[in-house]
Write an enzyme that holds these catalytic residues in place. Structure first.
Site, PDB file in Angstrom:
ATOM      1  N   TYR A 101      18.480 -57.697  30.781  1.00 32.02           N
ATOM      2  CA  TYR A 101      18.366 -58.792  32.227  1.00 32.02           C
ATOM      3  C   TYR A 101      18.814 -57.819  33.411  1.00 32.02           C
ATOM      4  CZ  TYR A 101      20.588 -61.863  35.761  1.00 32.02           C
ATOM      5  OH  TYR A 101      20.765 -62.619  36.706  1.00 32.02           O
ATOM      6  N   TYR A 149       8.673 -59.890  38.172  1.00 28.39           N
ATOM      7  CA  TYR A 149       8.411 -60.961  37.251  1.00 28.39           C
ATOM      8  C   TYR A 149       8.626 -62.386  38.119  1.00 28.39           C
ATOM      9  CZ  TYR A 149       7.084 -64.600  33.691  1.00 28.39           C
ATOM     10  OH  TYR A 149       6.871 -65.580  33.040  1.00 28.39           O
TER      11      TYR A 149
END
Lengths: 202, 136
Positions: A101, A149
């Site tokens: 993350y 992304y």
């Protein structure tokens, strides 16, 4: 982000909150995803290659950043990672691809240290020299991550999806050849909570 | 005057009201656990150290040190016009940390460990906020 980003691009982007520049911060996008979880027995008869949960762990340490025991240690990830590796009977050296993350660049460094991929304070050196770039020696955030992304506010599902796709060999030009074990780690709150999943294929 | 949230957006409940009322009177109030004697901040009804439910209010000295800080260059709403400003985690003498802002702080003097003292800024008729200044 669709164009390559250089170190200079990051350092020349405007400040958001020092020492983080704009390109140290994740995107703000829409997005959504889902995973199907079932028994290993049922998964045998599905059309998609089953990917198994080898180990998992989760932990929570604080609510506000003022209550974080030590700003330089992602303690929730230390605990969740330890539990996940113990359950899987694996070590960081066994991981072929890591999905970490990345709300901010520092989140990744603290998490890599917490999970034991490198020592405390070594995260920066660990990812330097293009080691996490495509083709690098430490395949990480192969979908581009929240930094490049997408990040719809709840990014964690994409960690699991990308790890699963890598193990299934569905990733085309970004495929990590021979990947058999993947780790996905989600961080929540303000470095408050950690959830680690280790996935493997038959 | 630094930007602030409208008073109507701040949650004042039975746990936190003594804190907000203290600020109006120029007092930085924190809690101390009756059972384990440890200081507690932010306001709450259960001690995070020993889970006792008896906490008393005390007036903090207002002195502390900078535990960490950032310089915010992007902010929103009523804070937007104030950038850049220093946001710091202040470690109070009593042993708890709180997030606040350093006022009038020359960049070269802002550093981890720097000594600071609270200052009370009345930002609305019914709202006073605790900020900090570097000690000489």
């Amino acid at each position: 982000m669709r164009e390559p980003i250089t170190l200079e691009d990051v350092l020349n982007s405007r400040w958001v909150a020092e020492p983080l520049h704009l390109l140290d911060c994740c995107l703000v996008t829409d997005g959504g995803g889902a995973v199907v979880v079932t028994t290993a027995e049922r998964a045998r008869n599905t059309r998609k290659t089953p990917i198994h949960v080898l180990g998992h762990g989760e932990a929570h340490t604080h609510n506000t950043i003022a209550s974080m025991p030590d700003l330089a240690t992602h303690q929730a990830a230390v605990a969740s990672g330890r539990a996940a590796f113990a359950m899987a009977g694996l070590t960081p050296a066994d991981i072929d691809v890591a999905e970490i993350y990345d709300s901010f660049t520092i989140t990744v460094l603290l998490t890599l240290e917490a999970l034991g991929f490198c020592g405390r304070g070594e995260g920066g050196a660990f990812v330097s020299g293009q080691r996490t770039a495509p083709g690098g020696s430490f395949p990480m955030n192969t979908n581009g991550g929240g930094l490049s992304y997408c990040h719809p506010g709840m990014y964690g599902i994409f960690l699991l999806i990308e790890a699963t796709r890598q193990l299934r060999g569905e990733c085309g030009s970004r495929q990590i050849e021979g990947a058999r074990v993947a780790l996905a780690h989600g961080t929540g709150g303000v470095l408050s909570s950690g959830a680690t999943v280790i996935l493997g294929k038959d | 005057m630094p930007g602030h949230l409208p008073a109507s957006l701040l949650v004042q409940d039975s746990d936190s009201r003594p804190y907000w009322e203290g600020l109006q009177q120029g007092e930085l109030r924190i809690q101390r656990c009756d059972s384990c004697s440890k200081a507690v901040f932010y306001p709450r009804s259960i001690c995070p150290h020993c889970f006792a439910d008896q906490l008393s209010w005390i007036v903090a000295s207002g002195k502390g040190t900078v535990y960490s800080y950032t310089v915010a260059h992007q902010a929103f709403g009523s804070f937007a016009a104030d950038v850049p400003f220093v946001v710091a985690l202040i470690e109070l003498e009593e042993g708890v940390r709180m997030m606040s802002r350093l006022l009038d702080a020359p960049r070269e003097r802002v550093m981890v460990g720097a000594a600071v003292k609270v200052t009370f800024e009345k930002v609305e008729e019914d709202l006073t906020l605790p900020y900090f200044r570097l000690l000489e």
